[in-house]
Design an enzyme around this catalytic site. Structure first.
Site, mmCIF file in Angstrom:
data_model
loop_
_atom_site.group_PDB
_atom_site.id
_atom_site.type_symbol
_atom_site.label_atom_id
_atom_site.label_comp_id
_atom_site.label_asym_id
_atom_site.label_seq_id
_atom_site.Cartn_x
_atom_site.Cartn_y
_atom_site.Cartn_z
ATOM 1 N N PRO A 10 40.085 22.198 8.809
ATOM 2 C CA PRO A 10 40.988 22.516 7.876
ATOM 3 C C PRO A 10 41.418 24.065 7.515
ATOM 4 C CG PRO A 10 38.708 21.883 7.235
ATOM 5 C CD PRO A 10 38.951 21.628 8.727
ATOM 6 N N ASN A 11 42.472 24.316 7.146
ATOM 7 C CA ASN A 11 43.046 25.755 6.753
ATOM 8 C C ASN A 11 43.136 26.541 8.029
ATOM 9 O OD1 ASN A 11 43.027 25.094 3.928
ATOM 10 N ND2 ASN A 11 40.845 25.133 4.077
ATOM 11 N N ARG A 18 46.393 35.364 6.042
ATOM 12 C CA ARG A 18 45.452 35.785 5.013
ATOM 13 C C ARG A 18 43.930 35.929 5.440
ATOM 14 N NH1 ARG A 18 45.988 31.358 1.027
ATOM 15 N NH2 ARG A 18 47.518 30.673 2.405
ATOM 16 N N TYR A 23 38.777 36.332 9.691
ATOM 17 C CA TYR A 23 39.393 35.545 10.785
ATOM 18 C C TYR A 23 40.239 36.320 11.849
ATOM 19 C CZ TYR A 23 37.530 32.651 7.278
ATOM 20 O OH TYR A 23 36.882 31.888 6.523
ATOM 21 N N ASN A 75 36.232 24.007 16.621
ATOM 22 C CA ASN A 75 36.192 24.722 15.366
ATOM 23 C C ASN A 75 36.215 23.957 14.103
ATOM 24 O OD1 ASN A 75 35.737 26.517 13.179
ATOM 25 N ND2 ASN A 75 37.306 28.246 14.116
ATOM 26 N N ALA A 78 35.511 24.391 7.561
ATOM 27 C CA ALA A 78 34.655 24.141 6.453
ATOM 28 C C ALA A 78 33.984 22.802 6.677
ATOM 29 C CB ALA A 78 35.443 24.250 5.276
ATOM 30 N N HIS A 81 30.048 22.765 7.600
ATOM 31 C CA HIS A 81 28.822 22.838 6.754
ATOM 32 C C HIS A 81 28.720 21.586 5.879
ATOM 33 C CE1 HIS A 81 29.568 26.848 7.794
ATOM 34 N NE2 HIS A 81 30.767 26.828 7.531
ATOM 35 N N ASP A 88 28.629 12.447 13.735
ATOM 36 C CA ASP A 88 28.219 11.295 14.173
ATOM 37 C C ASP A 88 29.232 10.637 15.079
ATOM 38 O OD1 ASP A 88 26.029 11.069 12.274
ATOM 39 O OD2 ASP A 88 27.087 9.535 10.990
ATOM 40 N N GLU A 99 30.868 24.767 19.837
ATOM 41 C CA GLU A 99 31.249 25.110 18.557
ATOM 42 C C GLU A 99 31.688 26.503 18.465
ATOM 43 O OE1 GLU A 99 27.984 24.686 15.905
ATOM 44 O OE2 GLU A 99 29.116 25.417 14.138
ATOM 45 N N HIS A 101 33.261 29.707 16.069
ATOM 46 C CA HIS A 101 34.036 30.121 14.881
ATOM 47 C C HIS A 101 34.428 31.417 15.082
ATOM 48 C CE1 HIS A 101 31.804 27.066 12.554
ATOM 49 N NE2 HIS A 101 30.911 27.278 13.332
ATOM 50 N N LEU A 102 35.449 32.028 14.281
ATOM 51 C CA LEU A 102 35.933 33.358 14.509
ATOM 52 C C LEU A 102 35.318 34.508 14.020
ATOM 53 C CD1 LEU A 102 39.399 31.884 13.327
ATOM 54 C CD2 LEU A 102 39.123 33.150 15.494
ATOM 55 N N SER A 103 34.890 33.819 12.548
ATOM 56 C CA SER A 103 33.620 34.850 11.634
ATOM 57 C C SER A 103 32.285 34.375 12.260
ATOM 58 C CB SER A 103 33.971 34.788 10.452
ATOM 59 O OG SER A 103 33.639 33.477 9.992
ATOM 60 N N ARG A 108 27.609 35.837 6.307
ATOM 61 C CA ARG A 108 28.349 35.550 5.411
ATOM 62 C C ARG A 108 27.540 34.786 4.309
ATOM 63 N NH1 ARG A 108 33.981 33.050 7.034
ATOM 64 N NH2 ARG A 108 34.545 33.761 4.918
ATOM 65 N N ARG A 112 27.069 29.270 4.617
ATOM 66 C CA ARG A 112 27.864 28.876 5.867
ATOM 67 C C ARG A 112 26.727 29.136 7.165
ATOM 68 N NH1 ARG A 112 33.394 29.482 4.827
ATOM 69 N NH2 ARG A 112 33.808 30.761 3.152
HETATM 70 O O1 CA2 Z 1 34.649 31.514 11.215
HETATM 71 C C1 CA2 Z 1 35.445 30.610 11.345
HETATM 72 O O2 CA2 Z 1 36.087 30.142 12.289
HETATM 73 C C2 CA2 Z 1 35.171 29.399 10.335
HETATM 74 O O3 CA2 Z 1 34.916 27.925 10.890
HETATM 75 C C3 CA2 Z 1 36.357 29.303 9.613
HETATM 76 C C4 CA2 Z 1 36.179 28.454 8.270
HETATM 77 C C5 CA2 Z 1 34.955 28.560 7.331
HETATM 78 O O4 CA2 Z 1 34.912 27.737 6.428
HETATM 79 C C6 CA2 Z 1 33.610 28.496 8.190
HETATM 80 O O5 CA2 Z 1 32.740 28.963 7.546
HETATM 81 C C7 CA2 Z 1 33.796 29.460 9.470
HETATM 82 C C8 CA2 Z 1 37.597 28.720 7.244
HETATM 83 C C9 CA2 Z 1 38.944 28.581 8.107
HETATM 84 C C10 CA2 Z 1 39.789 29.058 6.862
HETATM 85 O O6 CA2 Z 1 40.763 29.753 7.659
HETATM 86 C C11 CA2 Z 1 41.651 30.494 7.076
HETATM 87 C C12 CA2 Z 1 42.622 31.146 7.400
HETATM 88 C C13 CA2 Z 1 43.306 32.187 6.767
HETATM 89 C C14 CA2 Z 1 43.369 32.118 5.625
HETATM 90 C C15 CA2 Z 1 42.540 31.272 4.911
HETATM 91 C C16 CA2 Z 1 41.651 30.396 5.682
#
Ligand code: CA2
Length: 151
Positions: A10-11, A18, A23, A75, A78, A81, A88, A99, A101-103, A108, A112
């Site tokens: 998601p997202n 943003r 990210y 990836n 959210a 977590h 499953d 797995e 993750h960008l960040s 953080r 997370r």
């Molecule tokens: O660091 C990552 O790749 C995450 O999987 C990104 C998730 C976050 O919930 C994980 O803890 C770490 C969030 C993705 C949301 O992406 C956005 C991108 C631009 C603006 C807002 C959200």
């Protein structure tokens, strides 16, 4: 041909618009293009999906189990977590996955730090930004070429 599935949670469709401090500035389309270029070098057949819905990700993983997908790069965003359902599904299909993750999820917020996937993944790439997807393709190639691994 080796089939690789890249799943994004998601997202991640908002990437590039943003929160660049977490990210980066690349959008998902750019990441997909670069990752596909690396995959082509290894003659991988690679498909990308992004969904904001937990059930859709479960369905895609179940489908991957039926379609002889060899490796998943994931990836979970959210859902990393929160999602026992996606965990499953991955356990059920038993497809090796990395797995991504960008960040860096470990520097953080506290919530997370827990991932429902890290202990069942081949490995985790976190905090290296968009290049993490490309590194995961390289790692998948090494993993799938390793004759000594348990099959
Ligand atoms: O660091 C990552 O790749 C995450 O999987 C990104 C998730 C976050 O919930 C994980 O803890 C770490 C969030 C993705 C949301 O992406 C956005 C991108 C631009 C603006 C807002 C959200």
């Amino acid at each position: 041909m080796t089939q690789i599935l890249v799943l994004n949670g998601p997202n991640l469709n908002l990437l590039g618009s943003r929160e660049p401090e977490h990210y980066g500035r690349d959008n998902l389309e750019t990441i997909e293009k670069r990752t596909k270029e690396i995959a082509q070098e290894f003659d991988f057949d690679i498909e990308f999906f992004q969904s904001n819905t937990e059930g859709t990700l479960v369905d895609l993983i179940q489908e991957a189990g039926k379609c002889a997908v060899d490796f998943i790069i994931f990836n979970p965003a959210a859902f990393t977590h929160t999602s026992v359902a996606i965990r499953d599904a991955l356990k059920a299909v038993n497809i090796p996955f990395i797995e991504v993750h960008l960040s860096n999820i470990h520097n953080r917020e506290e919530f997370r730090r827990n991932s429902y996937f890290s202990d069942i993944a081949i490995g985790t790439i976190s905090g290296l930004g968009a290049i993490g997807y490309e590194l995961a393709v390289l790692a998948a190639h090494r993993y799938l070429s390793d004759d000594t691994r348990q099959k």
